[in-house]
Structure formats: C-alpha cells, structure tokens
Design a protein around this motif. Structure first.
Motif, mmCIF file in Angstrom:
data_model
loop_
_atom_site.group_PDB
_atom_site.id
_atom_site.type_symbol
_atom_site.label_atom_id
_atom_site.label_comp_id
_atom_site.label_asym_id
_atom_site.label_seq_id
_atom_site.Cartn_x
_atom_site.Cartn_y
_atom_site.Cartn_z
ATOM 1 N N LEU A 277 8.079 -3.630 2.914
ATOM 2 C CA LEU A 277 6.722 -3.596 2.381
ATOM 3 C C LEU A 277 6.624 -2.652 1.192
ATOM 4 N N THR A 278 7.235 -1.469 1.295
ATOM 5 C CA THR A 278 7.169 -0.519 0.191
ATOM 6 C C THR A 278 7.887 -1.053 -1.039
ATOM 7 N N SER A 279 9.034 -1.694 -0.843
ATOM 8 C CA SER A 279 9.775 -2.248 -1.981
ATOM 9 C C SER A 279 8.950 -3.325 -2.672
ATOM 10 N N PHE A 280 8.292 -4.151 -1.871
ATOM 11 C CA PHE A 280 7.503 -5.251 -2.420
ATOM 12 C C PHE A 280 6.322 -4.716 -3.225
ATOM 13 N N ILE A 281 5.593 -3.755 -2.666
ATOM 14 C CA ILE A 281 4.416 -3.233 -3.353
ATOM 15 C C ILE A 281 4.812 -2.408 -4.566
ATOM 16 N N ARG A 282 5.877 -1.619 -4.437
ATOM 17 C CA ARG A 282 6.344 -0.832 -5.581
ATOM 18 C C ARG A 282 6.716 -1.727 -6.749
ATOM 19 N N ALA A 283 7.303 -2.887 -6.436
ATOM 20 C CA ALA A 283 7.763 -3.787 -7.494
ATOM 21 C C ALA A 283 6.611 -4.248 -8.370
ATOM 22 N N GLY A 284 5.450 -4.480 -7.775
ATOM 23 C CA GLY A 284 4.335 -4.992 -8.557
ATOM 24 C C GLY A 284 3.300 -3.957 -8.929
ATOM 25 N N ALA A 285 3.451 -2.724 -8.427
ATOM 26 C CA ALA A 285 2.401 -1.723 -8.579
ATOM 27 C C ALA A 285 2.011 -1.489 -10.034
ATOM 28 N N GLU A 286 2.995 -1.344 -10.912
ATOM 29 C CA GLU A 286 2.693 -1.011 -12.301
ATOM 30 C C GLU A 286 2.070 -2.182 -13.054
ATOM 31 N N SER A 287 2.179 -3.373 -12.498
ATOM 32 C CA SER A 287 1.624 -4.556 -13.162
ATOM 33 C C SER A 287 0.423 -5.100 -12.409
ATOM 34 N N LEU A 288 -0.096 -4.335 -11.478
ATOM 35 C CA LEU A 288 -1.168 -4.797 -10.603
ATOM 36 C C LEU A 288 -2.420 -3.974 -10.826
ATOM 37 N N THR A 289 -3.543 -4.648 -11.036
ATOM 38 C CA THR A 289 -4.845 -3.994 -11.125
ATOM 39 C C THR A 289 -5.738 -4.602 -10.058
ATOM 40 N N THR A 290 -6.368 -3.749 -9.256
ATOM 41 C CA THR A 290 -7.206 -4.230 -8.158
ATOM 42 C C THR A 290 -8.504 -3.445 -8.101
ATOM 43 N N ASP A 291 -9.421 -3.916 -7.260
ATOM 44 C CA ASP A 291 -10.600 -3.108 -6.979
ATOM 45 C C ASP A 291 -10.177 -1.872 -6.201
ATOM 46 N N GLU A 292 -11.036 -0.901 -6.116
ATOM 47 C CA GLU A 292 -10.658 0.399 -5.559
ATOM 48 C C GLU A 292 -10.283 0.318 -4.085
ATOM 49 N N GLN A 293 -10.971 -0.496 -3.302
ATOM 50 C CA GLN A 293 -10.653 -0.572 -1.882
ATOM 51 C C GLN A 293 -9.348 -1.315 -1.630
ATOM 52 N N LEU A 294 -9.151 -2.445 -2.309
ATOM 53 C CA LEU A 294 -7.928 -3.218 -2.089
ATOM 54 C C LEU A 294 -6.699 -2.408 -2.481
ATOM 55 N N GLY A 295 -6.810 -1.553 -3.477
ATOM 56 C CA GLY A 295 -5.687 -0.729 -3.903
ATOM 57 C C GLY A 295 -5.507 0.540 -3.103
ATOM 58 N N ASP A 296 -6.369 0.751 -2.103
ATOM 59 C CA ASP A 296 -6.263 1.942 -1.270
ATOM 60 C C ASP A 296 -5.133 1.784 -0.259
ATOM 61 N N LEU A 297 -4.333 2.817 -0.091
ATOM 62 C CA LEU A 297 -3.160 2.761 0.777
ATOM 63 C C LEU A 297 -3.533 2.406 2.210
ATOM 64 N N GLY A 298 -4.517 3.095 2.763
ATOM 65 C CA GLY A 298 -4.896 2.830 4.147
ATOM 66 C C GLY A 298 -5.394 1.418 4.344
ATOM 67 N N PHE A 299 -6.157 0.918 3.377
ATOM 68 C CA PHE A 299 -6.671 -0.455 3.483
ATOM 69 C C PHE A 299 -5.524 -1.453 3.445
ATOM 70 N N MET A 300 -4.545 -1.217 2.566
ATOM 71 C CA MET A 300 -3.393 -2.117 2.487
ATOM 72 C C MET A 300 -2.645 -2.177 3.813
ATOM 73 N N ILE A 301 -2.469 -1.025 4.429
ATOM 74 C CA ILE A 301 -1.742 -0.982 5.698
ATOM 75 C C ILE A 301 -2.506 -1.744 6.778
ATOM 76 N N ARG A 302 -3.826 -1.522 6.843
ATOM 77 C CA ARG A 302 -4.624 -2.242 7.846
ATOM 78 C C ARG A 302 -4.590 -3.750 7.594
ATOM 79 N N LEU A 303 -4.631 -4.127 6.324
ATOM 80 C CA LEU A 303 -4.596 -5.547 5.993
ATOM 81 C C LEU A 303 -3.254 -6.154 6.383
ATOM 82 N N ALA A 304 -2.163 -5.462 6.060
ATOM 83 C CA ALA A 304 -0.835 -5.954 6.421
ATOM 84 C C ALA A 304 -0.682 -6.035 7.935
#
Length: 399
Positions: A277-304
C-alpha cells in the motif's frame, strides 16, 4: 432476556485472569501494529499528496437522499489529467498548452462496501457546461458543448483544484449525484503507480502498433508496465490493429484496464499489505491532487480497510448511457442515463447498463488468435512482477 451468571470456582477464576491477560496482550499487540502501520505510512508519503480545498468554488451540491442506508456510501470523482507541466510534459508532447481531462470516472462505493461502481463520462458528451469561477474571482463562461470543456475551463491557470471544482459543478448539474471527494492524477503518476503494482495483466485481442501512443503489443497474454498501460489507455489511432478512433472505444479499453487493476490490487493484497500500500501511494503521491479529507492519512487507511473484503465480482464498470449525434461526431445521453444516476444517488445496484456498438467495443475478432496457454509476455521494467494468480486473472484470454 437476562442471562443468569452462576457461582465461579477459584480455578475458573484463574483461567479467566489468564485469558484476560492473553486478550489484553493481543489487543496491545494489535494496537501497536496499527500504530506502527500508521507511522510507517506517514513517514513514507506523509505530505507528499497535494491536498486542496475546492469547496469555495463548488456552486451547488445536491442533497443526499434521506434514507436509512447501511454504512456510509461514498462517491469519488476520479480525473486523469494531461497537464503539460514538469514530468508530465515529457510524456505529452503535442504542442498543446493547458490542462485537459483525459478520463473522468464517477466511482461509487456502496454504504456496506459490497459494491464498487465506476461510471465513465465520455469526453465528447454534449452537455450544458456551467460558468466556472476561479480562486482569483474571475469567471470563465460555460455553454453547450463537450463535457471535458469543464475541466479545461477550470484548468486555465494549471490549478488542479480549480479544474476539479469546475468539473464537479458540471457533474452535479448533469447527474444530481453529490460528489463527496475528488482526485486528479496526471500521466506520470499513473505510470509510476502501475509500476508499483508490478504491472497490469491484460489479454490483448490483436497485435497493436501505434506511433501516436508509442505502443507496440502482440496479441495474447501481456503484463503491461506503466508506459505500456498509459499508451493502451490513451490509444486512439493505430497503424496496426482494428482501432476505431472513437473515444468510446478508448473508454472501453480504460474500463478493462481499471478492472484488471483492481484484480491485481486484490491479488497482491494491496488493501491489507502495508508495504504494498505504501509503495502504491508513494508512487502517485507527487502527481496526485485530492480534496483535503481524501488525502488525509487516517482517512485513506480507513477507506482501504473498508475495501479489504471487496472481490473483483463486486466491481461494475459502465459508461453514461449514450447515443451518437446525427453527425456521429459526438454523443448524447439516452433516457436510461437518469435511471443510472438515480440508482447511484440512492446507493442501489445499477438497474441499467450502457450499450455500445462496433465503434465502442474492444473485443474484436482477433486477427491473430490469442493463445490462452502461451507464456505471459512481461515488460523489461525491473519493477514488474506478475501476481501469483495471473492465470485466474487472464482466464478469459483466447476464449
């Protein structure tokens, strides 16, 4: 009804204490693992994702239906951008300035997380585009035309949040589906994320050679690396291969790619494996723009975590129901489109599906029959590694 508790003997009490200590230790260990997981994720990509608040530019949000729904349904607008800046500019070399949406998908996650529905919106769907207000207060006038004009109007300053807000306004007007979150990713991020997954297994129906897409693939079982997957997703013309040039056929290829991506992610336990999961998110992080909640670490973990039990069978991929305009240069919504929107809005399984024709299908009679028993063709990328159940993912190849 009350259950009566009898007398507890001394020996029984000792076992209870031992069991209690065991449970406490297990809970502590689980909590410790969760803390380490969160800390690891935070160190790996914390702050890497560009989060923005586009809400001030969203002019009208439809009200969610007031119903007793299980869980909390989520609708996320996913936008692929062909912005011409930085690393992305090295990929897109067509001399065109600005920012356009190369793909727009409304992703609906049912409240009980038993279904994931992906609805593509054709770029040349003819709709009323609302006026677009930017952060500096200027307004870009809308009008009637191609759906993806909304994103390009908002992207005049190269700001993904402005482009996303203008697209959200268009989606709200078109579908009456409230968008909870949004994400914009460019080509460079898409390429890196595919490579982080180790490639996407695909069954290619026929040999394809396209200079514009910088793509050359043989028919059969292929493991596409990031560059190949991007070329396959963007493919519109080909010197070899029955490619119609239709944006709708390209959407079909993109949808097949999305299905295989989810299957690959599930095969690699992406939603439960912290390293993957970390490798996948790190790969796109610099090219990814999201709303503030979707980009929140805790929210991502709960969603996953909420998606951990989703199977490939739970995925429905479709397109806004459409028909060609009289000149066959663009498309219009059919009467089935509002039914699809209403199902998604009310968190119901889709009751209608889009129907295409020969110009939108991408399962042609292959000129070279794919061999289901042929070995998988893997790319040269050192990051690529086929998932263990590649045969299950590609079981339809050659059928």
């Amino acid at each position: 009804m009350t259950r009566r508790i009898g007398t507890v003997r001394h020996a029984r009490r000792t076992r209870s204490h031992a069991l209690g200590r065991t449970i406490a230790i297990a809970l502590a260990a689980s909590a410790g693992f969760a803390i380490v997981w969160v800390q690891t994720l935070a160190m790996q990509f914390g702050g890497g994702i560009d989060t923005r608040d586009a809400n001030p530019l969203v002019t009208k949000t439809p009200e969610s239906p007031v119903e007793d729904l299980p869980g909390d349904p989520l609708t996320i607008l996913l936008i692929g951008s062909d912005a011409r800046s930085d690393e992305n500019g090295e990929i897109v070399k067509d001399g065109v300035e600005g920012m356009r949406s190369d793909a727009t998908v409304v992703a609906h996650l049912s409240g009980d997380r038993s279904r994931v529905e992906l609805m593509s919106i054709p770029r040349d769907l003819q709709v009323e585009i609302p006026d677009c207000t930017l952060f500096d207060g200027t307004t870009v006038p809308g009008g009637y035309g191609d759906f993806n004009v909304a994103f390009s109007n908002g992207g005049r300053h190269g700001d993904p949040a402005e482009a996303a807000a203008c697209t959200i306004n268009a989606v709200h007007d078109l579908t009456d589906i409230p968008i909870d979150h949004w994400a914009v990713i460019d080509f460079a991020g898409f390429t890196r994320m595919v490579n982080a997954l180790g490639g996407i297994p695909m069954c290619i129906p026929e040999r394809i050679v396209s200079q514009d897409a910088d793509l050359e693939l043989d028919a059969g079982r292929q493991l596409l690396d990031g560059a190949e997957a991007l070329g396959y997703a963007r493919l519109r013309t080909a010197e070899v291969g029955d490619v119609s040039g239709s944006d709708l056929q390209r959407i079909t290829r993109q949808q097949q790619l999305l299905e295989r991506t989810l299957e690959t992610a599930l095969a690699k336990n992406l939603f439960t494996d912290v390293g993957a999961l970390t490798s996948f998110i790190r790969a796109g992080a610099e090219s990814l723009t999201t709303d503030e909640q979707l980009g929140d670490l805790g929210f991502m973990i709960r969603l996953a975590y909420g998606l951990r039990g989703v199977s490939a069978d739970a995925l429905t991929v479709t397109t806004v129901p459409w028909e060609y305009t009289d000149d066959r240069l663009n498309v219009l919504m059919t009467d089935d489109a509002p039914l699809m929107f209403d199902d998604m809005r009310h968190d119901r399984p889709l009751s209608v599906m889009s129907e295409g024709d020969s110009t939108s299908e991408w399962d042609p009679e292959p000129t070279t029959s794919p061999d289901a028993d042929a070995p998988l063709v893997e790319p040269d990328s050192p990051n690529s590694a086929a998932p263990d159940n590649i045969d299950e993912i590609l079981d339809t190849c050659g059928s």
